[in-house]
Structures are given as structure tokens and as C-alpha cells.
Design an enzyme around this catalytic site. Sequence first.
Site, PDB file in Angstrom:
ATOM      1  N   HIS A 448       0.815  -1.217   0.000  1.00  0.00           N
ATOM      2  CA  HIS A 448       0.000   0.000   0.000  1.00  0.00           C
ATOM      3  C   HIS A 448       0.853   1.273   0.000  1.00  0.00           C
ATOM      4  O   HIS A 448       0.317   2.371  -0.141  1.00  0.00           O
ATOM      5  CB  HIS A 448      -0.931  -0.007   1.209  1.00  0.00           C
ATOM      6  CG  HIS A 448      -2.225   0.710   0.963  1.00  0.00           C
ATOM      7  ND1 HIS A 448      -2.477   1.450  -0.181  1.00  0.00           N
ATOM      8  CD2 HIS A 448      -3.359   0.807   1.707  1.00  0.00           C
ATOM      9  CE1 HIS A 448      -3.690   1.964  -0.124  1.00  0.00           C
ATOM     10  NE2 HIS A 448      -4.246   1.596   1.011  1.00  0.00           N
ATOM     11  N   ASP A 452      -2.400   1.772  -4.611  1.00  0.00           N
ATOM     12  CA  ASP A 452      -3.656   2.121  -3.964  1.00  0.00           C
ATOM     13  C   ASP A 452      -4.734   1.109  -4.332  1.00  0.00           C
ATOM     14  O   ASP A 452      -4.562   0.293  -5.246  1.00  0.00           O
ATOM     15  CB  ASP A 452      -4.095   3.526  -4.363  1.00  0.00           C
ATOM     16  CG  ASP A 452      -3.140   4.591  -3.830  1.00  0.00           C
ATOM     17  OD1 ASP A 452      -2.590   4.378  -2.732  1.00  0.00           O
ATOM     18  OD2 ASP A 452      -2.950   5.616  -4.507  1.00  0.00           O
TER      19      ASP A 452
END
Length: 474
Positions: A448, A452
Site C-alpha cells: 500500500h 492504492d
Amino acid sequence: MAIDVTMPQMGESVVEGTIAKWLVKEGDVVTEDQPLVEISTDKVDTEIPSPGAGRIAKIVAAEGQTLPVGATLAVIEQAGAAEAPAKLKVVAPKAAPKPEAVAEKPALKSVPPPSVSQPVPRPQTVQAAPPIQEAGAGLREAKPDSGGPRRFSPVVLKIAAEEGIDLSHVPGTGFGGRVSKRDLQRYLDSLRKTPSAASQSPTNGAAQSSSRPATAATATTATPAPAQSGPGFKPPVYQPLEGDIVEPFTRRRKLIAEHMVFSKTHSPHVGTVAEVDVTNAMRLREQHKAEFARREGFNLTFLPIAAAATVRALKEFPRMNASVVGDSVVTRREINLGIAMDTDEGLLVPVVKAAEGMSVVGIARAIESLRRKVAEKKITADDLAGGSFTLSNPGREGNLYGFAIINQPQVGILRMGEVKKRPVVVEIDGADAIAIRSMMYLALSYDHRVVDGVLGNSFLYRAARILEEADFEL
């Protein structure tokens, strides 16, 4: 004439190697390309061949010693060299200190290990402990390099803070004397083996009243302190009982463990799952598997079809084909697809290089070649290096879905689930109907920091649709 045997470059990311075992001894006559020594790296174990023929005049590196790429391991005296003795004196390093010289420093042995009764916020307040003794080498003074301040990785600093260790007393075997996690673990192991350290160090906040193996009664009376987070937390240690089987970690298992822990602590993992109808892909395989086996000499599995779909999706979403380098993300030009493979000694991830230019058949050939190398234990460091994305297939039985740990420094890994036939609702001529379809779950783990949710889900959705369409040439 003398020839230096040096630590070779074994893969693009390998900067050092450990002497696992010498296959020759000083005085042995060797031929060119004869295996001299076994080297272990964080990628693979391999043998180093002799660069020339002659006699082993000097073995410089001891078994268990970790050296950087380019370091001298041994010196070979070529046959017929007239001035070999004189040259050997120049090439060979200084002799190790005599045992008497080491014995002249009793202060190193007399300093007791640290006694910790409560969390130590600053490692510098802990007293010095005796340095560990490495294989093939005398005691090394545990002091910082005189060339400047020593630098430590975040993992080493974190462990040192948790254990209350002064890193200035830990000898490093890495490049330039750098202290690695393994060096720190050896140092901690040496402290735990010292009787005084064992008697003074608390176990999970409670002192041990006996050296006997823990029983149900002692476990009840020695109630640990309330669990706490942060450097002060010490997990309980299980004392093996009679009948238990104690199996020490192999070197590969230690490296796998270090890699997995590093990945989980450095990459914020996010997982997402897609349900995939692979009926068309399974039909395509069934239609071509007999002809494929006759033509290629090995069976066509579902894995190369899934790999081809992954490569196509990576072409459309190149940001998933990336690596984290410091504070930057590098989008890779080539798609080097790692294929996780199980072995008796642990997991390996050989890499299909430049997969973006391959067909399903080409990918199948590359995977089969790597599989044979793994089975015959002929896999090399180069075969394992350079991956940009990984595909994992843990097996066909009982594997609904699961999230794999990202293979650093990549930003994603795709894990295949079991293919099972089950009833699903499909639309036929505008009406809903129940049909028997071959279904599978694909699970994506992504970093992450770089990826995204929209990008991760879009990539997974596209890989699933490519598999469902099964528009491949076999």
C-alpha cells in the site's frame, strides 16, 4: 605465479557470501574448474570452481566466515612457478594472532553479560558482554570501526532496542564490518548460552526458579506479567518436554524467515480477492494437452496459462511491475515473473526472465526448465534474481484462497486457489440459469506504500477477465 580465488558476484543483488565448506585443503593439487569451496548466499548455495590449475598454497577464509564480493578466499600456486614461495608471502594475509596473544586479554571474558530486570530504554546503558567467537577465527574485539561511526539497519536497531543490547559490542561480518541481523542473533545466542546470563535474565517478566523443563504446574505458578507492547515485551519461551522433537532451522529456513518478517514489517500488506470462472481456460487445456505433451515432452498444466494472463495484466498496469528503492518506486521495463516452487529444503522463487515477449508455450517451457533445475538441485543465483512480480500456486487440494507475503522489493504477489467445479448463476439468452462451472479464487497482496486500492483491484479484475476469456494460442 599465484592466482587469487575470490568471492564471485552471484546474482545482481548479492553483495556477500558465507564460506559453508571447503572441498580442498592447503597443499592439495587442483585442476582448472575443479570445485574448491561451497558458498552460501541469501539466494542460493553454490560451488566455486578453481580459476586455474596448481597447488592450494593458502586458504585465507575460514568456514563460517562471511565476506564481500571480490574478497580473497584462497591462493593457488601454479605448477612450475620458480618464485612461488616469495610471492606467497606477499599475497597471503597476515597470520592470525597466536593463542597466547588472545589469552592476554582476559578482560573481554571477565565482563558479565547484561542483567535486565526491567525494559531498558537506551541500549547504551547496558554493560559490555563478551564477543562471540566465529568459526575459524579468534576472538574479535567488539569495538566500532576506527574509520567513522558505524551504521545499522532499522531491523538491527529495533532488535537491539528490544533486547537492550549495545551494538558497539557486536562484531559485524557484513560488508565493511556492518552488523547484520544474523550477527546480532549470534550475539544474543551467545549471551543466552552463558549460565550467568540465563540465571539473571527474566523470562517474560518472571524469574526462573529451576533449570528443569517446565511442567503444567510450574507454568501455572510462574504467571507472566501482563502483556505489554513495545521494547519491553518478551514473548514466553517454550521449554521442550520429553517426547518433543526439536528441529533446528536450516540455513534456508532462517533466510526465508528473515525475508518474510522483513516484508511484513516494511510493506503494509493489503489483500483483495477475485472469483474467476476458468471453464474456458480448462477446456482449452484439455483440448491441447495430448498434442502438447507429444510436441514438447512434458505435460501442460494450468500454471503457464495463469502466468500468461498475469503477464498480460502487468502490461496493462505497469505500476504493478515495480520495485521499491529507498524512497522511490521504479517501474520495471521487463516483466520478470517469479514462480514460487516448493522444495524439501523450503520455498524457492525462480524467475521467468523477459516474460512480456513470451507466448503461453514459451512461458510453459521456461517454467518446466526452472522446475527441472530445482528438482535436480542445479538452480543458480541468477535463476532466482531479478524478479519484478510473483505468482504463487500452493496446490490443488484444500486451497480455497489465501494471501501470500510480498517478495521484496516487489510490490505485489498473486496467489492461485484451487480449481473446483460448482453450480453458479449464469445468464443465458438474457435469462438467469444455474450451470456447473470450473471456478477459482485469485488473491492479490499488494504494497500500500505504492499501490492504492483502485490500482490493485483494477489489475486483479483484468487478470481475472483475461483468464475467463482464455484467448491464448497453444
